[in-house]
Write an enzyme that holds these catalytic residues in place. Structure first.
Site, mmCIF file in Angstrom:
data_model
loop_
_atom_site.group_PDB
_atom_site.id
_atom_site.type_symbol
_atom_site.label_atom_id
_atom_site.label_comp_id
_atom_site.label_asym_id
_atom_site.label_seq_id
_atom_site.Cartn_x
_atom_site.Cartn_y
_atom_site.Cartn_z
ATOM 1 N N HIS A 1 0.403 1.352 -13.331
ATOM 2 C CA HIS A 1 1.179 0.243 -13.897
ATOM 3 C C HIS A 1 2.651 0.652 -13.972
ATOM 4 O O HIS A 1 2.950 1.764 -14.427
ATOM 5 C CB HIS A 1 0.644 -0.104 -15.293
ATOM 6 C CG HIS A 1 1.374 -1.245 -15.923
ATOM 7 N ND1 HIS A 1 1.188 -2.552 -15.518
ATOM 8 C CD2 HIS A 1 2.332 -1.283 -16.884
ATOM 9 C CE1 HIS A 1 1.984 -3.338 -16.222
ATOM 10 N NE2 HIS A 1 2.683 -2.598 -17.053
ATOM 11 N N GLY B 1 0.786 -1.234 0.000
ATOM 12 C CA GLY B 1 0.000 0.000 0.000
ATOM 13 C C GLY B 1 0.818 1.285 0.000
ATOM 14 O O GLY B 1 0.371 2.305 0.523
ATOM 15 N N SER B 2 1.978 1.271 -0.637
ATOM 16 C CA SER B 2 2.754 2.518 -0.660
ATOM 17 C C SER B 2 2.065 3.569 -1.539
ATOM 18 O O SER B 2 2.145 4.768 -1.255
ATOM 19 C CB SER B 2 4.194 2.268 -1.113
ATOM 20 O OG SER B 2 4.254 1.912 -2.463
ATOM 21 N N ASN C 1 -5.912 2.832 -12.555
ATOM 22 C CA ASN C 1 -4.911 1.836 -12.164
ATOM 23 C C ASN C 1 -3.537 2.431 -12.385
ATOM 24 O O ASN C 1 -3.357 3.295 -13.243
ATOM 25 C CB ASN C 1 -5.065 0.574 -13.023
ATOM 26 C CG ASN C 1 -4.075 -0.505 -12.642
ATOM 27 O OD1 ASN C 1 -3.843 -0.761 -11.451
ATOM 28 N ND2 ASN C 1 -3.445 -1.125 -13.627
ATOM 29 N N ASP D 1 -4.484 -3.435 -18.538
ATOM 30 C CA ASP D 1 -3.444 -2.412 -18.747
ATOM 31 C C ASP D 1 -3.639 -1.693 -20.080
ATOM 32 O O ASP D 1 -2.676 -1.486 -20.833
ATOM 33 C CB ASP D 1 -2.036 -3.056 -18.678
ATOM 34 C CG ASP D 1 -1.764 -3.675 -17.322
ATOM 35 O OD1 ASP D 1 -2.319 -3.200 -16.321
ATOM 36 O OD2 ASP D 1 -0.977 -4.641 -17.265
ATOM 37 N N ASP E 1 -10.307 -0.092 -18.537
ATOM 38 C CA ASP E 1 -11.402 -0.572 -19.387
ATOM 39 C C ASP E 1 -11.411 -2.099 -19.307
ATOM 40 O O ASP E 1 -10.758 -2.679 -18.436
ATOM 41 C CB ASP E 1 -11.289 -0.011 -20.818
ATOM 42 C CG ASP E 1 -10.061 -0.528 -21.557
ATOM 43 O OD1 ASP E 1 -9.376 -1.436 -21.039
ATOM 44 O OD2 ASP E 1 -9.800 -0.032 -22.666
ATOM 45 N N GLU E 2 -12.121 -2.749 -20.251
ATOM 46 C CA GLU E 2 -12.290 -4.202 -20.095
ATOM 47 C C GLU E 2 -11.029 -5.001 -20.433
ATOM 48 O O GLU E 2 -10.949 -6.181 -20.120
ATOM 49 C CB GLU E 2 -13.526 -4.690 -20.875
ATOM 50 C CG GLU E 2 -13.505 -4.535 -22.370
ATOM 51 C CD GLU E 2 -13.579 -3.076 -22.835
ATOM 52 O OE1 GLU E 2 -13.208 -2.819 -23.995
ATOM 53 O OE2 GLU E 2 -13.985 -2.186 -22.041
HETATM 54 C C1 GRF Z 1 3.313 -1.037 -7.876
HETATM 55 O O1 GRF Z 1 4.487 -1.455 -8.519
HETATM 56 C C2 GRF Z 1 2.233 -0.833 -8.901
HETATM 57 O O2 GRF Z 1 2.702 -0.324 -10.103
HETATM 58 C C3 GRF Z 1 1.700 -2.214 -9.085
HETATM 59 O O3 GRF Z 1 1.753 -2.788 -7.793
HETATM 60 C C4 GRF Z 1 2.711 -2.117 -6.989
HETATM 61 C C5 GRF Z 1 1.946 -1.530 -5.834
HETATM 62 O O4 GRF Z 1 2.697 -1.275 -4.729
HETATM 63 N N1 GRF Z 1 0.383 -2.157 -9.683
HETATM 64 P P1 GRF Z 1 2.006 -0.681 -3.407
HETATM 65 O O5 GRF Z 1 1.126 -1.772 -2.801
HETATM 66 O O6 GRF Z 1 1.235 0.545 -3.762
HETATM 67 O O7 GRF Z 1 3.186 -0.388 -2.531
#
Ligand code: GRF
Length: 218
Positions: free
Chosen positions: A111, A14-15, A109, A147, A143-144
């Site tokens: 990525h 959860g950073s 999201n 990424d 979307d569906e």
């Molecule tokens: C990140 O690398 C993000 O791009 C990917 O999952 C990781 C999430 O890390 N989708 P965190 O849980 O927010 O620390």
């Protein structure tokens, strides 16, 4: 401006959730986290939510027979809390079309690559193994397809000869923490217009002739 009610979906440390919490608490983002939902009971993100007095709910995907049933419960929980923008932040489940349609153009999201390059798992490793000199991260509308949706914001980082998956991942993650709150802010300020694949940003600031070149020009 009324704060935008958001929900954050997590599975891990959860950073990114923390970056969004900090930006809201500092007054940089006019939003309010109504609920954090984790599909994993042990997720570190849940402690972060608790530390900041934010409500959280665990919905274990293993307790549902189908993805659709799991998604329905998640959507229901988000609706109950009045969520208007959903942020996937290290959430490790694919979401169904039903979920996407419940919040059209309102699910984000993050990525760890410059999409459309290196979608899917282990994006940092894919980039390193491909040999790109520049990679980065992307916040996009979901979307569906995985990424794939319209891109809100991206940050580029250099890849150096001595980099490992860990070092490049850290460099990318630091940028995720800058761009994710900014993306939420753009939505909260009502500055996003989705036009097919392209997102128009109202009052966008333009960079004057600045490019990241790696290796640096001598
Ligand atoms: C990140 O690398 C993000 O791009 C990917 O999952 C990781 C999430 O890390 N989708 P965190 O849980 O927010 O620390």
């Amino acid at each position: 401006m009324n704060p935008l009610p958001i929900g954050v979906l997590v599975s891990g440390t959860g950073s990114n959730l923390q970056a969004i919490i900090d930006a809201i608490e500092d007054g940089r983002v006019p939003a309010e986290i109504r609920v954090v939902i984790s599909n994993r009971p042990g997720a570190g993100a849940l402690e972060r939510a608790a530390r900041h007095g934010i409500a959280s709910v665990v919905i274990e995907h293993g307790n549902f027979a189908t993805r659709a049933e799991f998604d329905e419960r998640v959507v229901e929980t988000l609706r109950e809390r009045g969520v208007e923008l959903v942020c996937l932040a290290g959430f490790d489940r694919l979401i169904s079309a039903t979920f996407v349609n419940a919040f059209p153009g309102r699910i984000l999201n993050v990525h760890p690559a410059l999409l459309p390059a290196f979608p899917g798992l282990h994006a940092q490793r894919q980039a390193l193994e491909y040999g790109v000199r520049i990679t980065g991260c992307t916040v996009h509308v979901v979307d569906e397809k995985m990424d794939h949706g319209p891109i809100v914001i991206q940050a580029a980082v250099p890849v150096y000869s001595h980099d490992t998956v860990e070092s490049v991942s850290q460099r990318i993650l630091a940028e995720e923490h800058r761009i994710y709150p900014e993306a939420v802010c753009l939505f909260a300020e009502g500055r996003i217009r989705i036009d097919g694949r392209r997102i128009m940003i109202v009052d966008e600031e333009e960079l004057a002739d600045r490019a990241l070149v790696n290796p640096a020009l001598g």
